[in-house]
Design a protein around this motif. Sequence first.
Motif, PDB file in Angstrom:
ATOM      1  N   LEU A 270      22.238 -78.307  10.131  1.00 42.50           N
ATOM      2  CA  LEU A 270      21.808 -79.472   9.350  1.00 42.50           C
ATOM      3  C   LEU A 270      20.938 -78.999   8.203  1.00 42.50           C
ATOM      4  O   LEU A 270      19.926 -78.330   8.410  1.00 42.50           O
ATOM      5  CB  LEU A 270      21.066 -80.485  10.229  1.00 42.50           C
ATOM      6  N   GLU A 271      21.360 -79.390   7.002  1.00 39.91           N
ATOM      7  CA  GLU A 271      20.688 -78.951   5.793  1.00 39.91           C
ATOM      8  C   GLU A 271      19.433 -79.757   5.520  1.00 39.91           C
ATOM      9  O   GLU A 271      19.362 -80.940   5.849  1.00 39.91           O
ATOM     10  CB  GLU A 271      21.637 -79.076   4.607  1.00 39.91           C
ATOM     11  N   HIS A 272      18.480 -79.083   4.888  1.00 41.08           N
ATOM     12  CA  HIS A 272      17.292 -79.743   4.364  1.00 41.08           C
ATOM     13  C   HIS A 272      16.953 -79.054   3.054  1.00 41.08           C
ATOM     14  O   HIS A 272      17.475 -77.984   2.763  1.00 41.08           O
ATOM     15  CB  HIS A 272      16.144 -79.646   5.375  1.00 41.08           C
ATOM     16  N   SER A 299      24.578 -69.380   5.288  1.00 41.09           N
ATOM     17  CA  SER A 299      24.842 -69.456   3.846  1.00 41.09           C
ATOM     18  C   SER A 299      25.279 -70.872   3.453  1.00 41.09           C
ATOM     19  O   SER A 299      24.953 -71.339   2.365  1.00 41.09           O
ATOM     20  CB  SER A 299      25.891 -68.421   3.445  1.00 41.09           C
ATOM     21  N   HIS A 300      25.977 -71.553   4.339  1.00 43.31           N
ATOM     22  CA  HIS A 300      26.394 -72.935   4.072  1.00 43.31           C
ATOM     23  C   HIS A 300      25.159 -73.851   4.002  1.00 43.31           C
ATOM     24  O   HIS A 300      24.958 -74.555   3.011  1.00 43.31           O
ATOM     25  CB  HIS A 300      27.350 -73.403   5.177  1.00 43.31           C
ATOM     26  N   GLU A 301      24.339 -73.800   5.030  1.00 45.20           N
ATOM     27  CA  GLU A 301      23.185 -74.716   5.068  1.00 45.20           C
ATOM     28  C   GLU A 301      22.185 -74.405   3.949  1.00 45.20           C
ATOM     29  O   GLU A 301      21.573 -75.305   3.383  1.00 45.20           O
ATOM     30  CB  GLU A 301      22.504 -74.684   6.438  1.00 45.20           C
ATOM     31  N   PHE A 302      22.037 -73.110   3.629  1.00 44.92           N
ATOM     32  CA  PHE A 302      21.139 -72.701   2.540  1.00 44.92           C
ATOM     33  C   PHE A 302      21.665 -73.240   1.204  1.00 44.92           C
ATOM     34  O   PHE A 302      20.908 -73.785   0.387  1.00 44.92           O
ATOM     35  CB  PHE A 302      21.061 -71.167   2.543  1.00 44.92           C
ATOM     36  N   THR A 303      22.983 -73.123   0.986  1.00 43.70           N
ATOM     37  CA  THR A 303      23.598 -73.613  -0.252  1.00 43.70           C
ATOM     38  C   THR A 303      23.329 -75.106  -0.452  1.00 43.70           C
ATOM     39  O   THR A 303      23.164 -75.581  -1.573  1.00 43.70           O
ATOM     40  CB  THR A 303      25.126 -73.329  -0.217  1.00 43.70           C
ATOM     41  N   HIS A 304      23.240 -75.831   0.657  1.00 41.70           N
ATOM     42  CA  HIS A 304      22.967 -77.271   0.558  1.00 41.70           C
ATOM     43  C   HIS A 304      21.626 -77.576  -0.092  1.00 41.70           C
ATOM     44  O   HIS A 304      21.414 -78.689  -0.577  1.00 41.70           O
ATOM     45  CB  HIS A 304      22.978 -77.907   1.949  1.00 41.70           C
ATOM     46  N   SER A 305      20.696 -76.623  -0.076  1.00 38.89           N
ATOM     47  CA  SER A 305      19.417 -76.891  -0.735  1.00 38.89           C
ATOM     48  C   SER A 305      19.655 -77.219  -2.206  1.00 38.89           C
ATOM     49  O   SER A 305      18.954 -78.048  -2.791  1.00 38.89           O
ATOM     50  CB  SER A 305      18.483 -75.688  -0.593  1.00 38.89           C
ATOM     51  N   TYR A 333      29.790 -82.489  -2.167  1.00 33.76           N
ATOM     52  CA  TYR A 333      28.597 -82.199  -1.358  1.00 33.76           C
ATOM     53  C   TYR A 333      28.940 -81.204  -0.253  1.00 33.76           C
ATOM     54  O   TYR A 333      28.294 -80.174  -0.095  1.00 33.76           O
ATOM     55  CB  TYR A 333      28.090 -83.526  -0.778  1.00 33.76           C
ATOM     56  N   GLU A 334      29.965 -81.501   0.532  1.00 34.79           N
ATOM     57  CA  GLU A 334      30.346 -80.600   1.625  1.00 34.79           C
ATOM     58  C   GLU A 334      31.430 -79.608   1.208  1.00 34.79           C
ATOM     59  O   GLU A 334      31.398 -78.458   1.603  1.00 34.79           O
ATOM     60  CB  GLU A 334      30.829 -81.403   2.840  1.00 34.79           C
ATOM     61  N   GLY A 335      32.391 -80.088   0.417  1.00 38.08           N
ATOM     62  CA  GLY A 335      33.539 -79.234   0.085  1.00 38.08           C
ATOM     63  C   GLY A 335      33.143 -78.021  -0.741  1.00 38.08           C
ATOM     64  O   GLY A 335      33.564 -76.899  -0.461  1.00 38.08           O
ATOM     65  N   TYR A 404      37.451 -83.338   4.117  1.00 32.43           N
ATOM     66  CA  TYR A 404      36.861 -83.063   2.798  1.00 32.43           C
ATOM     67  C   TYR A 404      36.112 -81.736   2.771  1.00 32.43           C
ATOM     68  O   TYR A 404      35.914 -81.167   1.713  1.00 32.43           O
ATOM     69  CB  TYR A 404      35.943 -84.220   2.378  1.00 32.43           C
ATOM     70  N   TYR A 405      35.709 -81.218   3.928  1.00 32.65           N
ATOM     71  CA  TYR A 405      35.088 -79.879   3.954  1.00 32.65           C
ATOM     72  C   TYR A 405      36.105 -78.825   3.497  1.00 32.65           C
ATOM     73  O   TYR A 405      35.910 -78.139   2.509  1.00 32.65           O
ATOM     74  CB  TYR A 405      34.645 -79.516   5.377  1.00 32.65           C
ATOM     75  N   GLN A 406      37.196 -78.682   4.283  1.00 24.82           N
ATOM     76  CA  GLN A 406      38.159 -77.613   4.011  1.00 24.82           C
ATOM     77  C   GLN A 406      39.028 -77.928   2.789  1.00 24.82           C
ATOM     78  O   GLN A 406      39.390 -77.028   2.043  1.00 24.82           O
ATOM     79  CB  GLN A 406      39.039 -77.364   5.241  1.00 24.82           C
TER      80      GLN A 406
HETATM   81 ZN    ZN Z   1      27.372 -79.024   5.140  1.00 28.28          ZN
END
Ligand code: ZN
Length: 656
Positions: A270-272, A299-305, A333-335, A404-406
């Motif tokens: 979970l991103e923050h 790396s995914h959750e960090f990128t969400h920052s 956002y996710e993709g 929408y992710y993949q």
């Molecule tokens: Zn995500």
Amino acid sequence: MINRHTLLPLALLLGATTLLQAQKTPIQITADLSDAPRKLYHADVDIPVKPGPVSLTTPKWIPGNHRPTGPVDQITGVVFTANGKVLPWRRDDEDLYQFHVTVPDGVTTLHAHLDCIVTARLSQKLAVLEWEKLLLYPANTPVKEIPIQPSVKVPEGWGIGTALTPTDGYDAQHPKGGTTHYATTNVEQLEDSPVITGEYFHEFALAPEVTPKHYIDVVADSPEDSQLRPVLLSELNNLVRETGAAYNARHYNVYHFLLTLSDVAGGEGLEHGQSSDNGVGEKGFSDAAHQLAESDLLSHEFTHSWNGKYRRPFNLYQDDFTKMQEGSLLWVYEGMTQYLGNVLAARSGLKSQEQYRDMLAASAANLDYKPGREWRSTEDTAIAASILRGGNPAWSNWKRGQDYYQEGELFWLDTDTTIRKLTDNKKSLTDFLHIFLGKGGNTGVPGQPAGWGGNTGPLIVTYNRDELIADLNQVAKYDWATFMHDHIDAINPHADLAGIEQGGYKLVYTDKPTKSARTIASTGGRRGGGIDAWYSIGIRVMADGDISDVRWNGPADKAKLFPGQKIIAVNGNIFSGDALKSAIKEAHSNAKTEPIHLILQGDTFVTTADLDYHDGERFPSLVRVDGTPDYLDDITKPLTTPEKAPAEKNDRDATE
Ligand SMILES: [Zn+2]
């Protein structure tokens, strides 16, 4: 051209927060996690009030969950007091997250006590607090305008990891447990600042030369697991540096990766804005083989920052957690985060370039063999995000999930390689990211792209589709509006494989799984077990013969198999994974007239079925197309100089 949507809310946000926080007395909340091993969190909340009716609320729509997951059903033991007297309360008849209380004359502080029953993300040795479990604050008020001062109480000797700023000299290297006080923030930021705590706790500083500072805080169920491998720490140092090169400006005052390693606390990502809440199994990062299935998590959750927290779709952002967060732009956002998380994992060494390609092949094949795409667009999987998460896998390939992710990953790979093709590989998605992820803050920095604002603290700057198109056109002129419409809004019976092909590779099916697929299978993978027969006979089948899904229009569907059935026997042999694989091979090598004979149990009935399938086992992989530009491997090459990682014996990797 920048859309008005992006600039107006930012100006409001910057002005409003500082002014109002200065004027208001903060709520004080103490989260007591000392009962966490017994699955109970407690909170004491002091709320500044005026006499008369007051409405308080707990959060409903949790950012990043894309669903109304606020645990109001688990919030219990709610007692309001003022000047030592218990006050009656009544829940709102329509909005079940709201509590109504009448504050007596002369009272300026309302005290609330509440408990939350918590059965996930904790164990006897560790706990995670996402604040929606305990938050209570005035309803119908923008959450960024409500100041709040948090404190956290944990068992004796337990360490705490969080991006909140301690005000009483908390020492992460020598944690004592007990109560720690944190600087005043606002409800929006507190909800975005989770806490992990545990008996076996370690905090490691990452890439120490980079400002702002980065840490990884680890809690585990056993002491040896909280000591991360030197190789992993080295790869995370690379990751911090790679984000600097890929995204440029940073939008946090400090960043904490929060990581739980536990077989009972559950998986999470979970991103923050200033941290991420990551949960994997106890051995999730214990060696390179286990790490592969989790290689893009951090790396995914960090990128969400950057992409998601700082830059937020205009309709996904709400100033109050009671309002629905709309998902139509989740393919960005996710993709895009899915794309960048995997690319940056490869650039940082968290996985190799070959592993990146193997896993991309698996993801692309899964989408290409998803019949639900014949009736539902990618955009619809985003709009419907809140009703598509989880659930029974039965016929999920016909329903579609949160694709929408993949789909977004393939879309942004297509975008990246299209920019490279249009500019003879002189420009790439990185040029777009420097523009898009850097806007806001102190706009108009000399020598930087239009609207670029440099490093900022945690802010939310919203965007819409027009802005994406304008920013892409700044990098390379193209009909991006049609490009988006064709790939996102339209029905596409096949996955967008153009990015892979422009990248110099081709998706093929062979009779042997990739090395990465075998490595993941050898560690139990993320979901564990099972026989891969999806691209051959078209079933997902567990090691015990249970069929979890049947591919719509595939060979098994044509033989009238259905999810929930159990295969009892294959060609006269009692079911086993090996028996099924042998039968698929045999039907390929024989005269191709003899079907695969199955005996199946469905509910309490036994039936037989014959599968007319003769193409053998089929597993996806990418093969290089000689003589074409190799953009895919250019994309996954590091942008910074990687650290020389300490040598590590890798005895769990799959062998030929
Ligand atoms: Zn995500």
